[in-house]
Design a protein around this motif. Structure first.
Motif, PDB file in Angstrom:
ATOM      1  N   ILE A 103       0.402  -1.183  -0.421  1.00 26.74           N
ATOM      2  CA  ILE A 103       0.303   0.324  -0.051  1.00 26.74           C
ATOM      3  C   ILE A 103       0.857   1.275  -0.050  1.00 26.74           C
ATOM      4  N   TRP A 104       1.967   0.626   0.627  1.00 24.73           N
ATOM      5  CA  TRP A 104       2.734   2.394   1.165  1.00 24.73           C
ATOM      6  C   TRP A 104       3.706   2.821   0.221  1.00 24.73           C
ATOM      7  N   LYS A 105       4.218   1.853  -0.322  1.00 20.99           N
ATOM      8  CA  LYS A 105       5.288   1.989  -1.918  1.00 20.99           C
ATOM      9  C   LYS A 105       4.299   2.539  -3.007  1.00 20.99           C
ATOM     10  N   THR A 106       3.003   1.777  -3.197  1.00 18.76           N
ATOM     11  CA  THR A 106       2.090   1.850  -4.281  1.00 18.76           C
ATOM     12  C   THR A 106       1.412   3.108  -4.279  1.00 18.76           C
ATOM     13  N   ARG A 107       1.713   3.394  -3.128  1.00 16.75           N
ATOM     14  CA  ARG A 107       0.489   5.062  -2.705  1.00 16.75           C
ATOM     15  C   ARG A 107      -0.662   4.239  -3.186  1.00 16.75           C
ATOM     16  N   SER A 108      -1.190   3.145  -3.422  1.00 15.70           N
ATOM     17  CA  SER A 108      -2.862   2.192  -3.394  1.00 15.70           C
ATOM     18  C   SER A 108      -3.576   1.803  -2.188  1.00 15.70           C
ATOM     19  N   CYS A 109      -4.121   1.553  -2.717  1.00 17.85           N
ATOM     20  CA  CYS A 109      -4.900   0.008  -1.801  1.00 17.85           C
ATOM     21  C   CYS A 109      -5.766  -0.874  -3.334  1.00 17.85           C
ATOM     22  N   ALA A 110      -5.399  -0.848  -4.282  1.00 17.51           N
ATOM     23  CA  ALA A 110      -6.463  -1.456  -5.196  1.00 17.51           C
ATOM     24  C   ALA A 110      -5.471  -2.526  -4.990  1.00 17.51           C
ATOM     25  N   GLY A 111      -6.941  -3.650  -5.267  1.00 18.60           N
ATOM     26  CA  GLY A 111      -7.009  -5.334  -5.474  1.00 18.60           C
ATOM     27  C   GLY A 111      -7.426  -5.526  -3.505  1.00 18.60           C
ATOM     28  N   ILE A 112      -6.963  -4.831  -2.382  1.00 17.10           N
ATOM     29  CA  ILE A 112      -7.562  -4.773  -1.422  1.00 17.10           C
ATOM     30  C   ILE A 112      -8.563  -4.852  -0.432  1.00 17.10           C
ATOM     31  N   SER A 113      -9.088  -5.871  -0.105  1.00 23.53           N
ATOM     32  CA  SER A 113     -10.333  -5.632   0.369  1.00 23.53           C
ATOM     33  C   SER A 113     -10.204  -4.745   1.729  1.00 23.53           C
ATOM     34  N   GLY A 114     -10.549  -3.739   1.388  1.00 26.10           N
ATOM     35  CA  GLY A 114     -11.077  -3.431   3.015  1.00 26.10           C
ATOM     36  C   GLY A 114     -11.949  -3.698   4.103  1.00 26.10           C
ATOM     37  N   LYS A 115     -12.913  -3.939   3.046  1.00 28.97           N
ATOM     38  CA  LYS A 115     -13.675  -5.194   4.302  1.00 28.97           C
ATOM     39  C   LYS A 115     -13.133  -6.352   5.048  1.00 28.97           C
ATOM     40  N   SER A 116     -12.566  -6.769   4.324  1.00 26.64           N
ATOM     41  CA  SER A 116     -11.518  -7.654   5.698  1.00 26.64           C
ATOM     42  C   SER A 116     -10.379  -7.419   6.058  1.00 26.64           C
ATOM     43  N   GLN A 117      -9.755  -5.829   5.748  1.00 27.23           N
ATOM     44  CA  GLN A 117      -9.230  -5.709   6.633  1.00 27.23           C
ATOM     45  C   GLN A 117      -9.743  -4.969   7.620  1.00 27.23           C
ATOM     46  N   VAL A 118     -11.044  -4.322   7.727  1.00 25.73           N
ATOM     47  CA  VAL A 118     -11.765  -4.121   9.137  1.00 25.73           C
ATOM     48  C   VAL A 118     -12.123  -5.044   9.721  1.00 25.73           C
ATOM     49  N   LEU A 119     -12.644  -6.258   9.025  1.00 29.32           N
ATOM     50  CA  LEU A 119     -12.546  -7.646  10.257  1.00 29.32           C
ATOM     51  C   LEU A 119     -11.550  -7.945  10.737  1.00 29.32           C
ATOM     52  N   ALA A 141      -9.012   7.314  -2.150  1.00 31.40           N
ATOM     53  CA  ALA A 141      -9.172   7.576  -3.298  1.00 31.40           C
ATOM     54  C   ALA A 141      -8.712   6.177  -4.422  1.00 31.40           C
ATOM     55  N   THR A 142      -8.016   5.558  -4.049  1.00 32.34           N
ATOM     56  CA  THR A 142      -7.625   4.074  -4.780  1.00 32.34           C
ATOM     57  C   THR A 142      -8.343   2.979  -4.534  1.00 32.34           C
ATOM     58  N   TYR A 143      -9.307   3.447  -3.348  1.00 31.14           N
ATOM     59  CA  TYR A 143     -10.277   1.782  -2.641  1.00 31.14           C
ATOM     60  C   TYR A 143     -11.187   1.510  -3.651  1.00 31.14           C
ATOM     61  N   ASP A 144     -11.346   0.446  -4.403  1.00 28.67           N
ATOM     62  CA  ASP A 144     -12.483   0.065  -4.926  1.00 28.67           C
ATOM     63  C   ASP A 144     -13.547  -0.673  -4.897  1.00 28.67           C
ATOM     64  N   HIS A 145     -14.702   0.254  -4.205  1.00 29.90           N
ATOM     65  CA  HIS A 145     -15.143  -0.217  -3.833  1.00 29.90           C
ATOM     66  C   HIS A 145     -16.543  -0.830  -4.257  1.00 29.90           C
TER      67      HIS A 145
END
Length: 212
Positions: free
Chosen positions: A23-39, A84-88
């Motif tokens: 996430i930090w190096k690409t400055r993007s969270c594309a392809g990562i599930s925010g819902k899984s991370q919240v869980l 802005a990079t999160y794929d909702h």
């Protein structure tokens, strides 16, 4: 403490490092599930509420702080800094279908009906299925970046190693926890298809694709 648990913990920490660096190096969270991370953040929060009330060992306390801090940092990066990079659109798994059964199970099947014990049991049940939104997202998009695949493999390896830890403890220490073992088996089974694809695709330099 035994070799399997130590290896499992290291695999878990390695998975977290992979994710945060991605996430930090690409400055993007594309392809990562925010819902899984919240869980996962909810898992650690409900499991480690005893951080300031129960001391087991320095190792135990340090690992608790690492998991709490890293899960909080991941959620912050995904929902605030790189929002802005999160794929909702593709992260559309209905998490209530996981949360409600886990709450009910923790109330019905636990070692002791106390607040701390029920919360610990809830965290065990929830951890076993917390990766489902991520796997669902990968299957929905049709593929995963190599770095995301490495993260998932390390995370799955952590749980598989913990299964070996429980087997070891059963034979060597005559200790077992049916709730933790059941949840661990469920979680490992969820990774089986991914493990096969990781070994046959990613390790050969190909892009990982899950069946939709």
């Amino acid at each position: 403490m035994n070799l399997f648990r130590l290896a499992g913990d290291l695999a878990h920490v390695f998975a977290i490092i992979i994710l945060l660096l991605k996430i930090w190096k690409t400055r993007s969270c594309a392809g990562i599930s925010g819902k899984s991370q919240v869980l996962f953040a909810l898992v650690y929060l409900t499991r480690y509420l005893d951080l300031f009330t129960t001391y087991v060992s320095l190792y135990n306390s340090v690992m608790k702080v690492i998991f709490l801090a890293s899960s909080g940092a991941t959620v912050y990066l995904m929902y605030v800094k790189f929002k802005a990079t999160y794929d909702h659109n593709h992260d559309s798994f209905r998490v209530e279908f996981l949360l409600v059964p886990c709450v009910l199970l923790s109330l019905l099947i636990n070692h002791d009906f106390t607040v701390m014990e029920v919360l610990w049991t809830f965290s065990i049940y929830l951890e076993s299925v917390a990766i489902l939104p991520q796997l669902f997202m990968v299957s929905k998009t049709g593929e995963a970046e190599s770095i995301t695949s490495h993260y998932l493999f390390a995370l799955g390896s952590y749980r598989a190693l913990y299964l070996l830890n429980w087997i070891y403890r059963y034979f060597v220490e005559s200790h077992y926890d049916l709730i933790a073992i059941f949840a661990g088996v469920v979680q490992t089974i969820l990774y089986c298809d991914f493990f096969y694809l990781y070994i046959t695709k990613v390790l050969k330099g190909k892009r990982l694709q899950l069946p939709a």
